[in-house]
Design a protein around this motif. Structure first.
Motif, PDB file in Angstrom:
ATOM      1  N   LYS A   1      -1.987   7.015   3.221  1.00 18.39           N
ATOM      2  CA  LYS A   1      -1.734   6.395   4.411  1.00 18.39           C
ATOM      3  C   LYS A   1      -1.957   4.979   4.203  1.00 18.39           C
ATOM      4  O   LYS A   1      -2.761   4.362   3.462  1.00 18.39           O
ATOM      5  CB  LYS A   1      -2.726   6.975   5.606  1.00 18.39           C
ATOM      6  N   GLU A   2      -1.269   4.115   5.060  1.00 17.22           N
ATOM      7  CA  GLU A   2      -1.376   2.677   4.912  1.00 17.22           C
ATOM      8  C   GLU A   2      -2.802   2.123   5.292  1.00 17.22           C
ATOM      9  O   GLU A   2      -3.009   1.180   4.588  1.00 17.22           O
ATOM     10  CB  GLU A   2      -0.420   2.016   5.829  1.00 17.22           C
ATOM     11  N   GLU A   3      -3.290   2.775   6.092  1.00 15.69           N
ATOM     12  CA  GLU A   3      -4.533   1.978   6.499  1.00 15.69           C
ATOM     13  C   GLU A   3      -5.460   1.975   5.309  1.00 15.69           C
ATOM     14  O   GLU A   3      -6.305   1.246   5.427  1.00 15.69           O
ATOM     15  CB  GLU A   3      -4.991   2.715   7.660  1.00 15.69           C
ATOM     16  N   ILE A   4      -5.490   2.896   4.414  1.00 15.50           N
ATOM     17  CA  ILE A   4      -6.336   3.021   3.316  1.00 15.50           C
ATOM     18  C   ILE A   4      -6.358   1.886   2.470  1.00 15.50           C
ATOM     19  O   ILE A   4      -7.370   1.373   1.800  1.00 15.50           O
ATOM     20  CB  ILE A   4      -6.138   4.367   2.717  1.00 15.50           C
TER      21      ILE A   4
ATOM     22  N   ASP B   1      -6.435  -0.988   3.302  1.00 15.08           N
ATOM     23  CA  ASP B   1      -7.199  -2.105   3.871  1.00 15.08           C
ATOM     24  C   ASP B   1      -8.564  -1.858   3.694  1.00 15.08           C
ATOM     25  O   ASP B   1      -9.475  -2.714   4.171  1.00 15.08           O
ATOM     26  CB  ASP B   1      -6.579  -2.232   5.297  1.00 15.08           C
ATOM     27  N   TRP B   2      -9.010  -0.741   3.248  1.00 13.18           N
ATOM     28  CA  TRP B   2     -10.368  -0.438   2.976  1.00 13.18           C
ATOM     29  C   TRP B   2     -10.789  -1.326   2.036  1.00 13.18           C
ATOM     30  O   TRP B   2     -10.220  -1.630   0.872  1.00 13.18           O
ATOM     31  CB  TRP B   2     -10.735   1.113   2.709  1.00 13.18           C
TER      32      TRP B   2
ATOM     33  N   GLY C   1      -9.221   0.228  -1.417  1.00 16.55           N
ATOM     34  CA  GLY C   1      -7.874  -0.268  -1.294  1.00 16.55           C
ATOM     35  C   GLY C   1      -7.486  -0.916  -2.455  1.00 16.55           C
ATOM     36  O   GLY C   1      -6.506  -0.662  -3.162  1.00 16.55           O
TER      37      GLY C   1
ATOM     38  N   SER D   1       3.781   3.927   5.588  1.00 16.52           N
ATOM     39  CA  SER D   1       3.494   3.708   7.159  1.00 16.52           C
ATOM     40  C   SER D   1       4.275   4.835   7.786  1.00 16.52           C
ATOM     41  O   SER D   1       5.361   5.131   7.691  1.00 16.52           O
ATOM     42  CB  SER D   1       3.952   2.284   7.487  1.00 16.52           C
TER      43      SER D   1
END
Length: 248
Positions: A89-92, A94-95, A99, A111
């Motif tokens: 998933k795209e949001e990972i 940004d971790w 990331g 996305s």
């Protein structure tokens, strides 16, 4: 003793990280096939307590692995023992730290909302395949407790529509056996709480990685049928491991 086990395992993870990262960048500069992400992930799986038994024959290159998903340690196990990259998933991406580590292993971030970005994601897949020769997708979209198989989300397989030329799909069944409920990450448990629980366990745990019969995705019309066939093949050994429980 829990604090001691946690400290020792975290120390091993950091030692492995600091040992592997410099060599990773050297290999990258020299444009060599890079073994260091796989080396780190294999050590990470060991540090988490995983003792891995490979069942079946993994395809070595030009392959999409489609796997069930119980825990974040699945990534260390599969990456460490096959060298695969992952679709995430795209949001990972940004971790913090996570990331960055994902990018070192050529993770392709998908996305679910950016339909205009599919072409770019396909290009990322091709680049990842050139580097690692294998990509893994967890089409359940989240983790389960190992007692069932969640519906496969076909949109996560949009990178296989159409399949890149020459790519084979190989389903994977991860079997944690009696430890599945303890290892899995489900419900309302936070990531730190789950990591603490796993890294303070008293003993190691066995996980069987079943590389199942592969199939040619070109023989199936569209990602929904590819997802259905992969799920059917994973459901069979899962049902057998649960004493014949039907997997709907």
């Amino acid at each position: 003793m829990g604090y001691l086990r946690f400290s020792l395992r975290i120390a091993l993870l950091f030692i492995a990280l600091f040992a592997c990262v410099p060599f990773y960048y050297i290999w990258r500069i020299l444009r060599l096939s890079n073994p260091w992400p796989r080396t780190f992930l294999k050590i990470a799986a060991f540090a988490c307590g995983a003792r891995v038994n490979i069942v079946g024959t993994p395809i070595r290159r030009d392959v999409f692995f489609i796997s069930n998903h119980l825990s974040w340690v699945d990534i260390a196990i599969l990456g460490g023992h096959s060298g695969t990259a992952f679709v995430s998933k795209e949001e990972i991406g940004d971790w913090p730290i996570i990331g960055w580590l994902c990018r070192l292993n050529d993770t392709v971030f998908v996305s679910r909302s950016d339909r205009m970005g599919v072409a770019d994601q396909i290009n990322q897949l091709r680049d990842a395949l050139e580097e690692t020769w294998a990509i893994t997708i967890f089409p359940e979209g989240t983790t389960s407790d190992g007692s069932d198989l969640l519906p496969f989300k076909a949109p996560l397989l949009k990178v296989l529509e159409p399949p890149p030329p020459g790519i084979i799909v190989q389903p994977i069944f991860l079997n944690y056996g009696v430890n599945a409920d303890e290892i899995s990450w489900t419900g309302d448990e936070t990531a730190p709480a789950n990591a603490w629980r796993l890294l303070t366990r008293r003993s190691s745990f066995l996980v069987e990685v079943h590389f199942l019969e592969p199939f040619d995705p070109d023989h199936y019309s569209g990602r929904k049928n590819i997802a259905a066939e992969a799920r059917r093949r994973i459901a069979e050994p899962l049902s057998a491991s649960l004493g014949g429980k039907p997997i709907v």
